[in-house]
Design a protein around this motif. Structure first.
Motif, mmCIF file in Angstrom:
data_model
loop_
_atom_site.group_PDB
_atom_site.id
_atom_site.type_symbol
_atom_site.label_atom_id
_atom_site.label_comp_id
_atom_site.label_asym_id
_atom_site.label_seq_id
_atom_site.Cartn_x
_atom_site.Cartn_y
_atom_site.Cartn_z
ATOM 1 N N CYS A 137 0.834 -1.213 0.000
ATOM 2 C CA CYS A 137 0.000 0.000 0.000
ATOM 3 C C CYS A 137 0.867 1.261 0.000
ATOM 4 C CB CYS A 137 -0.932 0.017 1.203
ATOM 5 S SG CYS A 137 -2.307 -1.150 1.111
ATOM 6 N N LEU A 138 1.932 1.241 0.769
ATOM 7 C CA LEU A 138 2.817 2.403 0.788
ATOM 8 C C LEU A 138 3.468 2.611 -0.582
ATOM 9 C CD1 LEU A 138 4.453 1.981 4.300
ATOM 10 C CD2 LEU A 138 2.851 3.773 3.583
ATOM 11 N N ARG A 139 3.819 1.529 -1.248
ATOM 12 C CA ARG A 139 4.457 1.629 -2.554
ATOM 13 C C ARG A 139 3.485 2.141 -3.620
ATOM 14 N NH1 ARG A 139 6.821 -3.267 -2.962
ATOM 15 N NH2 ARG A 139 4.943 -4.208 -3.800
ATOM 16 N N THR A 140 2.202 1.757 -3.518
ATOM 17 C CA THR A 140 1.236 2.096 -4.567
ATOM 18 C C THR A 140 0.330 3.273 -4.219
ATOM 19 O OG1 THR A 140 -0.406 0.543 -3.699
ATOM 20 C CG2 THR A 140 1.168 -0.301 -5.337
ATOM 21 N N GLY A 141 0.479 3.827 -3.018
ATOM 22 C CA GLY A 141 -0.381 4.934 -2.604
ATOM 23 C C GLY A 141 -1.716 4.491 -2.055
ATOM 24 N N GLY A 142 -1.822 3.219 -1.688
ATOM 25 C CA GLY A 142 -3.065 2.687 -1.148
ATOM 26 C C GLY A 142 -3.222 2.973 0.338
ATOM 27 N N TRP A 143 -4.232 2.359 0.927
ATOM 28 C CA TRP A 143 -4.522 2.549 2.351
ATOM 29 C C TRP A 143 -5.011 1.213 2.930
ATOM 30 C CZ3 TRP A 143 -9.538 1.787 4.151
ATOM 31 C CH2 TRP A 143 -10.528 1.718 3.163
ATOM 32 N N TRP A 144 -5.046 1.160 4.269
ATOM 33 C CA TRP A 144 -5.420 -0.078 4.957
ATOM 34 C C TRP A 144 -6.294 0.230 6.156
ATOM 35 C CZ3 TRP A 144 -0.295 1.656 4.756
ATOM 36 C CH2 TRP A 144 0.173 2.278 5.925
ATOM 37 N N LEU A 145 -6.995 -0.808 6.613
ATOM 38 C CA LEU A 145 -7.761 -0.708 7.857
ATOM 39 C C LEU A 145 -6.862 -1.100 9.023
ATOM 40 C CD1 LEU A 145 -10.345 -0.219 9.445
ATOM 41 C CD2 LEU A 145 -10.985 -2.606 8.990
ATOM 42 N N HIS A 146 -6.368 -2.343 9.009
ATOM 43 C CA HIS A 146 -5.473 -2.831 10.060
ATOM 44 C C HIS A 146 -4.277 -3.536 9.429
ATOM 45 C CE1 HIS A 146 -9.274 -2.748 12.600
ATOM 46 N NE2 HIS A 146 -8.470 -1.860 13.124
ATOM 47 N N LEU A 147 -3.235 -3.682 10.238
ATOM 48 C CA LEU A 147 -1.987 -4.263 9.736
ATOM 49 C C LEU A 147 -1.722 -5.635 10.344
ATOM 50 C CD1 LEU A 147 0.214 -1.051 9.870
ATOM 51 C CD2 LEU A 147 -0.788 -2.121 7.833
ATOM 52 N N ARG A 148 -1.094 -6.490 9.547
ATOM 53 C CA ARG A 148 -0.712 -7.843 9.957
ATOM 54 C C ARG A 148 0.758 -8.049 9.632
ATOM 55 N NH1 ARG A 148 -4.769 -6.900 12.477
ATOM 56 N NH2 ARG A 148 -6.822 -7.534 11.754
ATOM 57 N N ARG A 149 1.436 -8.812 10.476
ATOM 58 C CA ARG A 149 2.870 -9.061 10.338
ATOM 59 C C ARG A 149 3.116 -10.537 10.063
ATOM 60 N NH1 ARG A 149 7.110 -7.876 15.283
ATOM 61 N NH2 ARG A 149 8.898 -8.984 14.423
ATOM 62 N N CYS A 150 3.850 -10.838 9.017
ATOM 63 C CA CYS A 150 4.237 -12.222 8.753
ATOM 64 C C CYS A 150 5.178 -12.653 9.872
ATOM 65 C CB CYS A 150 4.931 -12.332 7.399
ATOM 66 S SG CYS A 150 5.570 -13.983 7.059
ATOM 67 N N ALA A 151 4.842 -13.738 10.530
ATOM 68 C CA ALA A 151 5.640 -14.196 11.671
ATOM 69 C C ALA A 151 6.917 -14.901 11.230
ATOM 70 C CB ALA A 151 4.816 -15.127 12.553
#
Length: 117
Positions: free
Chosen positions: A22-36
């Motif tokens: 999203c940061l690369r494409t100018g998008g947006w998000w609701l919540h974030l998830r981390r690959c463990a």
């Protein structure tokens, strides 16, 4: 990177403060998830782009952890189950001053209408 049995690498650092794609494409998000396993930060399935799940399908990294302040749950895509996991390399969430949805300035006014069910 070959996935081990647990799908968790506690020493992997997060890839940043927000969804990489999203940061690369100018998008947006609701919540974030981390690959463990590798630390990739992606957006949740309610977000328009669902980058965390796309990361799982592209890499076979099976476990995510919430990257939201105060949330400590893990989720395993292989068995569709939540569980308690080990401590991970900090930071454990995005910065407290970062809004959700985010990032600041990229979230449309009608964001609630654009969420995935």
């Amino acid at each position: 990177m070959k996935t081990d049995e647990t799908g968790i690498n506690a020493s992997a650092a997060p890839s940043g403060d927000g969804c990489v794609e999203c940061l690369r494409t100018g998008g947006w998000w609701l919540h974030l998830r981390r690959c463990a396993l590798c630390g990739h930060i992606g957006c949740c399935d309610n977000s328009p782009a669902r980058h965390a799940t796309k990361h799982f399908h592209a890499t076979d990294h099976p476990v995510i952890r919430s990257f939201e302040p105060g949330e400590v749950w893990f989720y395993d895509y292989r068995n569709d189950d939540f569980f308690d996991g080990p401590p991970l390399h900090p930071p454990l969430s995005h910065p407290l001053n970062q809004p959700a949805p985010g990032p600041r300035g990229k979230v449309p006014e009608n964001w609630e209408q654009l969420l995935n069910p």
